[in-house]
Design an enzyme around this catalytic site. Structure first.
Site, PDB file in Angstrom:
ATOM      1  N   HIS A 295       0.863  -1.187   0.000  1.00  0.00           N
ATOM      2  CA  HIS A 295       0.000   0.000   0.000  1.00  0.00           C
ATOM      3  C   HIS A 295       0.896   1.232   0.000  1.00  0.00           C
ATOM      4  CE1 HIS A 295      -2.852   2.956   1.663  1.00  0.00           C
ATOM      5  NE2 HIS A 295      -3.835   2.128   1.356  1.00  0.00           N
TER       6      HIS A 295
ATOM      7  N   ASP B  64       2.890  -4.178   8.233  1.00  0.00           N
ATOM      8  CA  ASP B  64       1.653  -3.442   7.998  1.00  0.00           C
ATOM      9  C   ASP B  64       0.501  -4.394   8.290  1.00  0.00           C
ATOM     10  OD1 ASP B  64      -0.664  -2.348   6.940  1.00  0.00           O
ATOM     11  OD2 ASP B  64       0.221  -1.803   5.007  1.00  0.00           O
TER      12      ASP B  64
ATOM     13  N   GLN C  95      -4.759  -4.902   7.219  1.00  0.00           N
ATOM     14  CA  GLN C  95      -5.732  -5.861   6.707  1.00  0.00           C
ATOM     15  C   GLN C  95      -5.726  -7.184   7.460  1.00  0.00           C
ATOM     16  OE1 GLN C  95      -7.967  -5.074   4.522  1.00  0.00           O
ATOM     17  NE2 GLN C  95      -7.131  -3.139   3.775  1.00  0.00           N
TER      18      GLN C  95
ATOM     19  N   LYS D 285     -10.793  -0.392  10.367  1.00  0.00           N
ATOM     20  CA  LYS D 285     -10.938  -1.605   9.574  1.00  0.00           C
ATOM     21  C   LYS D 285     -11.335  -2.801  10.427  1.00  0.00           C
ATOM     22  CE  LYS D 285      -7.469  -0.086   6.189  1.00  0.00           C
ATOM     23  NZ  LYS D 285      -8.361   0.226   5.049  1.00  0.00           N
TER      24      LYS D 285
ATOM     25  N   CYS E  95      -4.741   2.453  -3.736  1.00  0.00           N
ATOM     26  CA  CYS E  95      -3.500   2.966  -3.136  1.00  0.00           C
ATOM     27  C   CYS E  95      -2.345   1.986  -3.355  1.00  0.00           C
ATOM     28  CB  CYS E  95      -3.680   3.252  -1.648  1.00  0.00           C
ATOM     29  SG  CYS E  95      -4.862   4.554  -1.313  1.00  0.00           S
TER      30      CYS E  95
END
Length: 408
Positions: free
Chosen positions: A121, A198, A201, A224, A362
């Site tokens: 991303h 990261d 998600q 999220k 993104c």
């Protein structure tokens, strides 16, 4: 709880859009919020609203307890060894920027290496570009296989003794790839490098244990994972965070201030300058309570089953191309339908009450790797069902009929 029972806890999902019951398939962009989170925010503002760590009055004490209680929930939720290792941020983007600005720029020298993947991303790419420009470090990329996955043998080849930082997404927001971050961390550490993960998600969909992963830094976003927008967290190993300088300066993060010099508070507060995101933290704590009540293993199993069902149904649609691996993928399907622009696909689906994402997500370098300018994406969460997938497939069939000249 079954998906139908869970869905009832999300007020926004009870509406109609364009005359159809809403099917929300854009949870990778932001999840919807259960009534428990909404009520927690409402209660905070109606009963506890005050600044934290300052006032001795009752409201200030309650607000502080709620804020620091949320920190404890985050620490336990991701397996941190201490609450001091949890820094509240605006989200994963801010978490990565803190590491890239504070830690990376202090240790990188000309010729040092930062290792990424092409699936990152923009939030896990641009901060490292800037760190490289500021220090003379170089960016290196782990190559992708044709299905978008990575091989550990390639990781071994790319990471060297010059590598100082590896930063990688746990779950791709485009491909649905679940990266082997635990194994990558071992390879990074073997060469003396640190690893940033990261987790935007991954955290909403699977059980995360940062100590088991042995990652040095981990970022997450509350919005999220059924929490409010504007709140997230950075996990960092305590010794690393203690070695780092703050990136924001002002109230709350100071210990002693003179006219020409100042000193900082201990962890975690030295990274939380100004009035913190108090209500957001309270909402995130409520979201974590909710997710744990449902069960992260249950959520992960449901996501996988739903994704497998979606893959089975969608790959039967002629002229529909799905990107990413066919197996072992997280809860999303990214696709294109013939030559129909993804924005047109999303527009027709919206007319049918089905909300999906369209664009480059993104991830422009990944779009170029896929040799497309943009894609459509349907992403799933605990409140979705097979009936939602059926509605998506029917809407895609209508899209094919509407744009028949652009397909086939």
């Amino acid at each position: 709880m079954r998906p139908a029972e869970i869905r009832e806890l999300f007020p926004i999902l009870k509406q109609e859009v364009n005359g159809h019951p809403l099917v929300y398939l854009d949870s990778a962009a932001t999840s919807q919020k259960p009534i428990q989170v909404i009520e927690a925010l409402k209660h905070y503002y109606e009963w506890d609203n005050a600044n934290v760590h300052r006032g001795v009055h009752t409201l200030g004490s309650r607000a502080t307890d709620a804020y620091e209680g949320a920190r404890a929930k985050v620490a336990k939720f991701i397996g941190a060894s201490s609450e001091q290792e949890i820094i509240f941020t605006r989200g994963t983007t801010t978490a990565i920027n803190i590491v890239a600005s504070s830690y990376a720029r202090s240790i990188l020298r000309e010729g040092d290496e930062i290792v990424l993947t092409p699936m990152e991303h923009h939030s896990n790419l641009i901060p490292w570009q800037q760190a490289a420009k500021a220090t003379g470090a170089v960016l290196k990329y782990i190559p992708l296989q044709p299905d978008g996955t990575i091989l550990l043998s390639d990781v071994e080849n790319v990471i060297t003794d010059r590598t100082k930082i590896v930063s990688i997404v746990y779950v791709s927001n485009v491909l649905g790839v679940i990266n082997p971050v635990k194994e990558i961390a071992k390879i990074a550490h073997k060469h003396g490098a640190k690893i940033m993960v990261d987790g935007a998600q991954s955290t909403p969909h699977m059980k995360v244990d940062v100590q088991d992963l042995d990652c040095d830094f981990y970022g997450l976003s509350g919005h999220k994972m059924c929490g409010p927008t504007g709140i997230g967290a950075l996990y960092g190993k305590k010794a690393l965070l203690e070695s780092m300088e703050p990136v924001e300066f002002g109230g709350e993060m100071i210990d002693h201030v003179d006219l020409y010099e100042s000193t900082w508070k201990e962890l975690p507060w030295k990274f939380e300058g100004g009035t913190p995101i108090i209500a957001g933290a309270v909402g995130l704590g409520a979201a974590i309570d909710f997710l744990q009540e449902v069960g992260m293993d249950t959520i992960f199993k449901h996501d996988i089953e739903l994704t497998n069902y979606a893959m089975e149904r969608m790959t039967q649609i002629e002229d529909l191309v799905v990107y990413g691996p066919t197996h072992n993928r997280a809860g999303l399907v990214t696709f294109n339908l013939g030559d129909v622009h993804p924005h047109d696909v999303a527009t027709v689906l919206d007319a049918e009450g089905v909300a999906i994402r369209a664009g480059h997500h993104c991830a422009q370098p990944l779009m170029r790797w896929l040799e497309v300018s943009s894609t459509a994406r349907a992403s799933f969460y605990l409140y979705n069902s097979e009936e939602d997938i059926d509605r998506l497939v029917m809407a895609l069939q209508k899209t094919k009929e509407y744009f028949g000249h652009a397909i086939g």
